[in-house]
Motif scaffolding. Structure first.
Motif, short mmCIF file in Angstrom:
data_model
loop_
_atom_site.label_atom_id
_atom_site.label_comp_id
_atom_site.label_asym_id
_atom_site.label_seq_id
_atom_site.Cartn_x
_atom_site.Cartn_y
_atom_site.Cartn_z
N CYS A 255 42.09 44.62 40.00
CA CYS A 255 40.90 44.20 39.24
C CYS A 255 40.59 45.13 38.07
O CYS A 255 39.58 44.95 37.39
CB CYS A 255 39.70 44.08 40.16
N ALA B 54 34.01 51.90 35.22
CA ALA B 54 34.33 50.52 34.80
C ALA B 54 33.88 49.52 35.86
O ALA B 54 33.35 48.45 35.53
CB ALA B 54 35.82 50.38 34.52
N LEU B 55 34.06 49.87 37.13
CA LEU B 55 33.60 49.01 38.22
C LEU B 55 32.08 48.92 38.22
O LEU B 55 31.51 47.83 38.38
CB LEU B 55 34.10 49.53 39.57
N SER C 110 35.05 39.26 38.60
CA SER C 110 33.72 38.69 38.33
C SER C 110 32.68 39.42 39.17
O SER C 110 32.99 40.06 40.17
CB SER C 110 33.71 37.20 38.66
N THR C 111 31.44 39.28 38.77
CA THR C 111 30.33 39.87 39.52
C THR C 111 30.30 39.31 40.95
O THR C 111 30.06 40.05 41.90
CB THR C 111 28.99 39.58 38.82
N VAL D 65 39.00 48.62 32.13
CA VAL D 65 38.16 47.43 32.08
C VAL D 65 38.29 46.73 33.42
O VAL D 65 39.40 46.55 33.92
CB VAL D 65 38.60 46.48 30.94
N CYS D 66 37.17 46.33 33.99
CA CYS D 66 37.20 45.57 35.24
C CYS D 66 37.32 44.09 34.91
O CYS D 66 36.55 43.56 34.11
CB CYS D 66 35.92 45.84 36.04
N THR D 67 38.29 43.43 35.53
CA THR D 67 38.53 42.01 35.27
C THR D 67 37.95 41.11 36.36
O THR D 67 38.04 39.88 36.24
CB THR D 67 40.04 41.74 35.14
N TYR E 235 29.56 46.37 40.10
CA TYR E 235 29.85 46.73 41.49
C TYR E 235 28.81 47.73 42.00
O TYR E 235 28.54 48.74 41.35
CB TYR E 235 31.26 47.32 41.63
N ASP F 50 30.06 49.43 35.67
CA ASP F 50 29.65 48.69 34.47
C ASP F 50 29.81 47.19 34.65
O ASP F 50 29.07 46.41 34.05
CB ASP F 50 30.46 49.14 33.25
N ALA F 51 30.75 46.78 35.49
CA ALA F 51 30.98 45.36 35.76
C ALA F 51 30.03 44.82 36.82
O ALA F 51 30.04 43.62 37.12
CB ALA F 51 32.43 45.13 36.19
#
Length: 136
Positions: free
Chosen positions: A60, A119-120, A90-91, A86-88, A125, A122-123
């Motif tokens: 991810c 990054a996690l 979804s929330t 970058v985390c790919t 997590y 910011d996405a």
């Protein structure tokens, strides 16, 4: 590690298989800290995925190219390396995971692990993030 990463001797990817199974047992979703696209193109394989690939990995995170590989930087430059992950996921995907374990081959300053964790976050997590590395 030099023979494996710098020389590109992929046959060594199984050398720590049993140790990594033990190290990563029951630690949550395993997220590899993947290599930069330019390093992958030059080397022909991802060293972290090679080492941990026998385990169930959740890819991810992606990593963008940076100016220099961490291995060519001194401590100060490593600490100043800008964010490249970058985390790919979804929330919604992230919300279903209680604990993520970042896996990497080598821990030097911790910058790479901190950037991956950020990054996690910011996405979106909000769970637990831990890490396992083969060498420190």
């Amino acid at each position: 590690m030099h023979q494996y990463k710098a020389v590109g001797d992929y046959r060594l990817h199984t050398a720590f298989r049993a140790d990594l199974c033990t190290l990563c047992r029951g630690v949550g979703r395993l997220v590899p800290l993947t290599t930069e696209p330019s390093h992958y193109a030059r080397r022909g394989f991802d060293p972290v995925v090679g080492l941990f690939g026998h385990l169930k990995l959740w890819g991810c995170l992606t990593k963008n190219d940076t100016d220099l590989p961490q291995s060519r930087k001194k401590r100060g430059a490593r600490l100043r390396t800008p964010q490249s992950f970058v985390c790919t996921a979804s929330t919604a995907e992230l919300a279903r995971v209680r604990q993520i374990c970042l896996v990497d081959d080598l821990y030097t300053t911790g910058t790479t692990l901190h950037h991956a964790a950020q990054a996690l976050r910011d996405a979106g997590y909000r769970g637990i993030i831990i890490s396992r590395t083969l060498i420190r």
